[in-house]
Design a protein around this motif. Structure first.
Motif, PDB file in Angstrom:
ATOM      1  N   LYS A 217       0.827  -1.207   0.000  1.00  0.00           N
ATOM      2  CA  LYS A 217       0.000   0.000   0.000  1.00  0.00           C
ATOM      3  C   LYS A 217       0.860   1.257   0.000  1.00  0.00           C
ATOM      4  CE  LYS A 217      -3.903  -2.187   2.334  1.00  0.00           C
ATOM      5  NZ  LYS A 217      -4.964  -1.902   1.352  1.00  0.00           N
ATOM      6  N   GLN A 218       2.000   1.197   0.691  1.00  0.00           N
ATOM      7  CA  GLN A 218       2.956   2.308   0.696  1.00  0.00           C
ATOM      8  C   GLN A 218       4.002   1.997  -0.355  1.00  0.00           C
ATOM      9  OE1 GLN A 218       2.994   5.099   1.943  1.00  0.00           O
ATOM     10  NE2 GLN A 218       1.631   5.119   3.642  1.00  0.00           N
ATOM     11  N   LYS A 219       3.912   2.658  -1.503  1.00  0.00           N
ATOM     12  CA  LYS A 219       4.757   2.252  -2.630  1.00  0.00           C
ATOM     13  C   LYS A 219       6.092   2.984  -2.647  1.00  0.00           C
ATOM     14  CE  LYS A 219       0.408   1.424  -4.021  1.00  0.00           C
ATOM     15  NZ  LYS A 219      -0.756   2.245  -3.739  1.00  0.00           N
ATOM     16  N   PRO A 220       7.099   2.279  -3.146  1.00  0.00           N
ATOM     17  CA  PRO A 220       8.410   2.922  -3.262  1.00  0.00           C
ATOM     18  C   PRO A 220       8.417   3.941  -4.390  1.00  0.00           C
ATOM     19  CG  PRO A 220       8.479   0.705  -4.162  1.00  0.00           C
ATOM     20  CD  PRO A 220       7.121   0.884  -3.575  1.00  0.00           C
ATOM     21  N   GLN A 221       9.472   4.720  -4.410  1.00  0.00           N
ATOM     22  CA  GLN A 221       9.633   5.766  -5.414  1.00  0.00           C
ATOM     23  C   GLN A 221       9.513   5.177  -6.820  1.00  0.00           C
ATOM     24  OE1 GLN A 221      13.351   7.723  -5.105  1.00  0.00           O
ATOM     25  NE2 GLN A 221      12.709   9.424  -6.351  1.00  0.00           N
ATOM     26  N   GLY A 222       8.759   5.849  -7.646  1.00  0.00           N
ATOM     27  CA  GLY A 222       8.554   5.381  -9.015  1.00  0.00           C
ATOM     28  C   GLY A 222       7.278   4.564  -9.158  1.00  0.00           C
TER      29      GLY A 222
ATOM     30  N   GLU B 125       4.521   5.318  -7.109  1.00  0.00           N
ATOM     31  CA  GLU B 125       3.517   6.052  -6.333  1.00  0.00           C
ATOM     32  C   GLU B 125       2.137   6.003  -6.977  1.00  0.00           C
ATOM     33  OE1 GLU B 125       6.312   7.366  -7.556  1.00  0.00           O
ATOM     34  OE2 GLU B 125       7.441   8.407  -5.999  1.00  0.00           O
ATOM     35  N   ASN B 126       2.108   5.979  -8.297  1.00  0.00           N
ATOM     36  CA  ASN B 126       0.819   6.056  -8.989  1.00  0.00           C
ATOM     37  C   ASN B 126       0.188   4.700  -9.276  1.00  0.00           C
ATOM     38  OD1 ASN B 126       1.027   8.868  -8.992  1.00  0.00           O
ATOM     39  ND2 ASN B 126       2.282   8.821 -10.849  1.00  0.00           N
ATOM     40  N   PHE B 127       0.854   3.636  -8.817  1.00  0.00           N
ATOM     41  CA  PHE B 127       0.280   2.308  -9.016  1.00  0.00           C
ATOM     42  C   PHE B 127      -0.858   2.080  -8.030  1.00  0.00           C
ATOM     43  CE2 PHE B 127       4.043   1.608 -11.384  1.00  0.00           C
ATOM     44  CZ  PHE B 127       3.906   0.424 -12.098  1.00  0.00           C
ATOM     45  N   GLN B 128      -1.807   1.260  -8.429  1.00  0.00           N
ATOM     46  CA  GLN B 128      -2.799   0.743  -7.494  1.00  0.00           C
ATOM     47  C   GLN B 128      -2.044  -0.128  -6.488  1.00  0.00           C
ATOM     48  OE1 GLN B 128      -6.602   0.460  -8.075  1.00  0.00           O
ATOM     49  NE2 GLN B 128      -6.166   2.341  -9.204  1.00  0.00           N
ATOM     50  N   ASP B 129      -2.688  -0.426  -5.362  1.00  0.00           N
ATOM     51  CA  ASP B 129      -2.068  -1.377  -4.434  1.00  0.00           C
ATOM     52  C   ASP B 129      -1.759  -2.656  -5.197  1.00  0.00           C
ATOM     53  OD1 ASP B 129      -2.531   0.526  -2.554  1.00  0.00           O
ATOM     54  OD2 ASP B 129      -4.092  -0.589  -1.484  1.00  0.00           O
ATOM     55  N   TYR B 130      -0.612  -3.244  -4.919  1.00  0.00           N
ATOM     56  CA  TYR B 130      -0.242  -4.465  -5.631  1.00  0.00           C
ATOM     57  C   TYR B 130       0.277  -5.506  -4.650  1.00  0.00           C
ATOM     58  CZ  TYR B 130       4.382  -2.166  -5.547  1.00  0.00           C
ATOM     59  OH  TYR B 130       5.527  -1.538  -5.164  1.00  0.00           O
ATOM     60  N   ILE B 131       0.419  -6.703  -5.148  1.00  0.00           N
ATOM     61  CA  ILE B 131       0.783  -7.816  -4.262  1.00  0.00           C
ATOM     62  C   ILE B 131       2.094  -8.435  -4.734  1.00  0.00           C
ATOM     63  CG2 ILE B 131       0.049 -10.035  -3.293  1.00  0.00           C
ATOM     64  CD1 ILE B 131      -2.851  -9.193  -3.955  1.00  0.00           C
TER      65      ILE B 131
END
Ligand SMILES: [Zn+2]
Length: 129
Positions: free
Chosen positions: A73-78, A80-86
């Motif tokens: 849910k907390q995405k790394p740099q680059g 940020e605009n992704f949906q939550d992923y697994i």
């Protein structure tokens, strides 16, 4: 204030070129020691088991089982605009653990998955009903 931009650039060692080329062809490559047979993933140039440098590239199995996974849910740099992923750790039938981008929405531990590639990442997908 939106935070301080942070950039990190580095070159990957040559040993990974084969690996990235493999992903572009839909193959997941590791290296295998010709002497003791140990398989390395991520690929390594040297066998730390028997101290040789006599390793060869091998295609890894694309059949695997989910060992564990994390919903990011907390995405790394680059990202940020992704949906939550697994992100899942999948043990394939070569007994190698791979970090994969999981396409399923409701994964289960011990679920059987197929490993694929989109040319850049290792993806995995279960046989969801
Ligand atoms: Zn070895």
């Amino acid at each position: 204030m939106e935070g301080i931009p942070l950039f990190m650039k580095y070159e990957l060692p040559d040993v990974y070129k084969e690996f990235w080329d493999g992903l572009k062809k839909g193959e997941i490559l590791g290296t295998k020691c010709k002497k003791c047979g140990k398989i390395y993933f991520p690929p390594q140039k040297d066998c730390t088991n028997c101290m040789t440098t006599d390793l060869e590239w091998v295609k890894l199995s694309k059949e695997g089982t989910i060992m564990t996974y994390s919903i990011v849910k907390q995405k790394p740099q680059g990202f940020e605009n992704f949906q939550d992923y697994i992100i899942a750790i999948v043990r394939n039938s070569d007994d190698v653990d791979l970090m994969c981008w999981l396409l399923d929405k409701n994964p289960r531990v011990n679920e059987k998955v197929k490993l694929t590639s989109d040319g850049k990442r290792i993806l995995c997908e279960g046989e969801q009903k």
